[in-house]
Design an enzyme around this catalytic site. Structure first.
Site, PDB file in Angstrom:
ATOM      1  N   HIS A  71       0.816  -1.146  -0.001  1.00  0.00           N
ATOM      2  CA  HIS A  71      -0.030  -0.193  -0.078  1.00  0.00           C
ATOM      3  C   HIS A  71       0.690   1.298   0.014  1.00  0.00           C
ATOM      4  O   HIS A  71       0.384   2.260   0.644  1.00  0.00           O
ATOM      5  CB  HIS A  71      -1.075   0.095   1.100  1.00  0.00           C
ATOM      6  CG  HIS A  71      -1.568  -1.276   1.456  1.00  0.00           C
ATOM      7  ND1 HIS A  71      -1.209  -2.426   2.442  1.00  0.00           N
ATOM      8  CD2 HIS A  71      -2.643  -1.874   0.743  1.00  0.00           C
ATOM      9  CE1 HIS A  71      -1.810  -3.495   2.163  1.00  0.00           C
ATOM     10  NE2 HIS A  71      -2.798  -3.221   1.346  1.00  0.00           N
TER      11      HIS A  71
HETATM   12  S1  FES Z   1       1.927  -0.414   3.299  1.00  0.00           S
HETATM   13 FE1  FES Z   1       0.331  -1.794   3.440  1.00  0.00          FE
HETATM   14  S2  FES Z   1       1.314  -3.605   4.425  1.00  0.00           S
HETATM   15 FE2  FES Z   1       2.973  -2.243   3.769  1.00  0.00          FE
END
Ligand code: FES
Ligand code: HEM
Lengths: 106, 422
Positions: A71
């Site tokens: 993410h």
């Molecule tokens: S940014 Fe969501 S798991 Fe690493």
């Protein structure tokens, strides 16, 4: 575990700690070796993103530290969270230097 | 509508059975003589298409389960075994894997149909809520299923989704360990996901029965959004009219289905799932299956762990209360000139969120100097709009909109003027 260059250590020290999501100085994230000096060239962190547990990629992202592909969390050369949804810095596990060339993690 | 029964047993056996278990009467009243609004269009065939999808998933799934092994050692290999050694195993698996996508295509069309024609409004609130419940169960089922082949996307998808629960304050971490049956996604996790993947479709089937029951209590809605006044003029019997129309809709749908299964079986999937799970290396670009992308975009849009999780679940939860957020008395968007435009904007926003969910967060869309407007910025705008659509537009539109006059009856809405009375 990461063997850091002088430059990487310098950039890690140059940031304004109070502006970080999880404020920690670089020195708080390394430990002293057998000589009693801080072993700044060795960064030891657990490679699990503090967001939802993916494994971040090393030497990637805006700060050339770690970038999590899941993410988009960005960590710096000290493993501190700089951008993205992760709330905390990469965890530093308990470890100790047994000698100049050996370390014990855990 | 659940009127008086029109069933008359035709012979001695059916008379005998009808006095003991009136199941033929139930079938007759639900699917043969059942009065169907005569103005239904093809968007109304998706209920039948969805039933077909569920049946296909259950039948192919049961056969897959005969050859599949739910252990981290053998799961990936057993799926390859199904693909290579089991007779027509490739067909069964491709039908099952693409069937999940087809199921979601159908459910999204079905839900947007509901939004357009105001199908969730009184007296059909419970019907709508049961539908949202089915949608939730479907997402859970598909998630469990996607973990089973134990590829890279399976493993990391499972890791991320189970970690979402870790964001819950206080109990989060213990809950997560409990879900995993250990300290990370592993053998116990895979085993229980298989068990749940087998169970959930039958829960779905149960809720579908309630859904259809609720449908037959309130009667079907229709594109005009006015209720049935005179069954003689406004309705036709389910069989043959709706059965044939539904059958035709299903046939068209199966053509699309067959295109994917036979010509593009991996087109909707991720190549990385053909690499066996590796807990030490996350693929460089991880994305969920296409049908979850809008929610994934919402999760990533929020720069806060708990906040992201709350908004992501909130985006679905808000559907449960929709019947009470919409203040308009008029059901169908046909007669709501403003809502009709906002409906299409909303469709575009959902597609936009889906697009964002599939792109890397830092991909720049519009360059401005050094940086620019990236996928995260777009996701934030679209996420905000998504919630505003429900929380502001629905309540306000109903109060300010000047709606067009409704037809006096279903019959009038389909017949040329003057003929309605004949
Ligand atoms: S940014 Fe969501 S798991 Fe690493
Ligand atoms: C609501 C209905 C269902 C949905 C949406 C669904 C969805 C899925 C999905 C997305 C996969 C992963 C496919 C892949 O990439 O290989 C899968 C796999 C699987 N499913 Fe289902 N499924 C459903 C019903 C069932 C049922 C009823 C069973 C068994 C009784 C079943 C058994 C299996 C098995 C054994 C696998 C692993 C083999 C494989 O990966 O192809 N499924 N399912």
């Amino acid at each position: 575990m990461r063997h850091r260059t002088e430059e990487e250590i310098a950039t890690a020290n140059a940031v304004d700690v109070s502006a970080l999501p999880d404020p920690q100085t670089d020195d708080q994230r390394v430990i002293a070796g057998p000589s009693g000096e801080l072993e700044r060239q060795w960064l030891v962190v657990i490679g699990i993103c503090t967001h939802l547990g993916c494994v971040p990629l090393s030497y990637k992202g805006e700060y050339d530290g770690y970038f999590c592909p899941c993410h988009g969390s960005v960590y710096d050369t000290s493993g501190r969270i700089r951008k993205g949804p992760a709330p905390l810095n990469l965890e530093v596990p308990p470890y100790a230097f047994l000698s100049d060339t050996r370390i014990k993690i855990g | 509508m659940s009127g008086e029964s029109t069933y008359t047993p035709a012979n001695g056996f059916s008379r005998w059975l009808d006095a003991r278990l009136p199941v033929l009467r139930l079938v007759n009243d639900s699917f043969v003589d059942y009065p169907t609004p005569k103005n239904l269009n093809y968007w109304w065939t998706f209920g039948a298409i969805l039933s077909l999808c569920l049946a296909v998933q259950i039948v192919t799934g049961i056969v897959l389960a005969m050859h599949y092994v739910p252990t981290t050692e053998l799961a990936f290999a057993s799926v390859e075994h199904i693909m290579r050694d089991v007779n027509y195993g490739w067909l069964i698996r491709y039908v099952h894997a693409n069937g999940a996508s087809m199921f979601f295509i159908a459910v999204y069309i079905h839900m947007f149909r509901g939004l357009y024609y105001g199908s969730y409004k009184a007296p059909r609130e419970v019907l709508w809520i049961l539908g949202v419940l089915i949608y939730l169960l479907m997402m859970a089922t598909a998630f469990f299923g996607y973990v089973l082949p134990w590829g890279q996307m399976s493993f990391w998808g499972a890791t991320v989704i189970t970690n979402l629960f870790g964001a819950i304050p206080l109990v989060g971490e213990s809950l997560r360990t409990w879900l995993w049956g250990g300290f990370s996604v592993g053998d116990p996790t895979l085993n229980r996901f298989f068990s749940l993947h087998y169970l959930f479709p039958f829960l779905i089937a149960g809720v579908v029965i309630l859904h259809v029951w609720a449908l037959h209590v309130t009667g079907q809605g229709n594109p005009a959004g006015v209720e049935i006044k005179d069954p003689k003029k406004d309705t036709v019997p389910f069989t043959p009219y709706a059965t044939i129309k539904d059958g035709f809709g299903m046939a068209l749908f199966l053509i699309l289905f067959a295109y994917f299964v036979f010509y593009n079986p991996n087109g909707l999937g991720e190549p990385d799932n053909y690499i066996v799970a590796n807990p030490l290396s996350t693929p460089a670009h991880i994305v969920p299956e296409w049908y979850l992308l809008p929610f994934y975009a919402i999760l990533r849009a929020v720069p806060d762990k708990l906040g992201g999780v709350v908004l992501m679940f909130g985006a679905i939860a808000i559907l449960f209360v929709l019947p009470w957020l919409d203040t308009s008395k008029v059901r169908s968007a046909r007669f709501r000139p403003l809502y009709r435009q906002f409906f299409w904007i909303f469709v575009a926003v959902c597609l936009g969120l889906g697009y964002c969910g599939g792109q890397p967060t830092d991909k720049i869309l519009i360059h401005v100097g050094e940086g620019g407007f990236d996928v995260t910025d777009l996701s934030r705008i679209l996420t905000t709009y998504y919630f505003l659509h429900f929380l502001v537009l629905f309540p306000v539109l109903g109060l300010v909109e000047k709606t067009k006059p409704l037809p006096a009856s279903i019959a009038e809405s389909v017949l040329p003027h003057g003929k309605a009375t004949s």
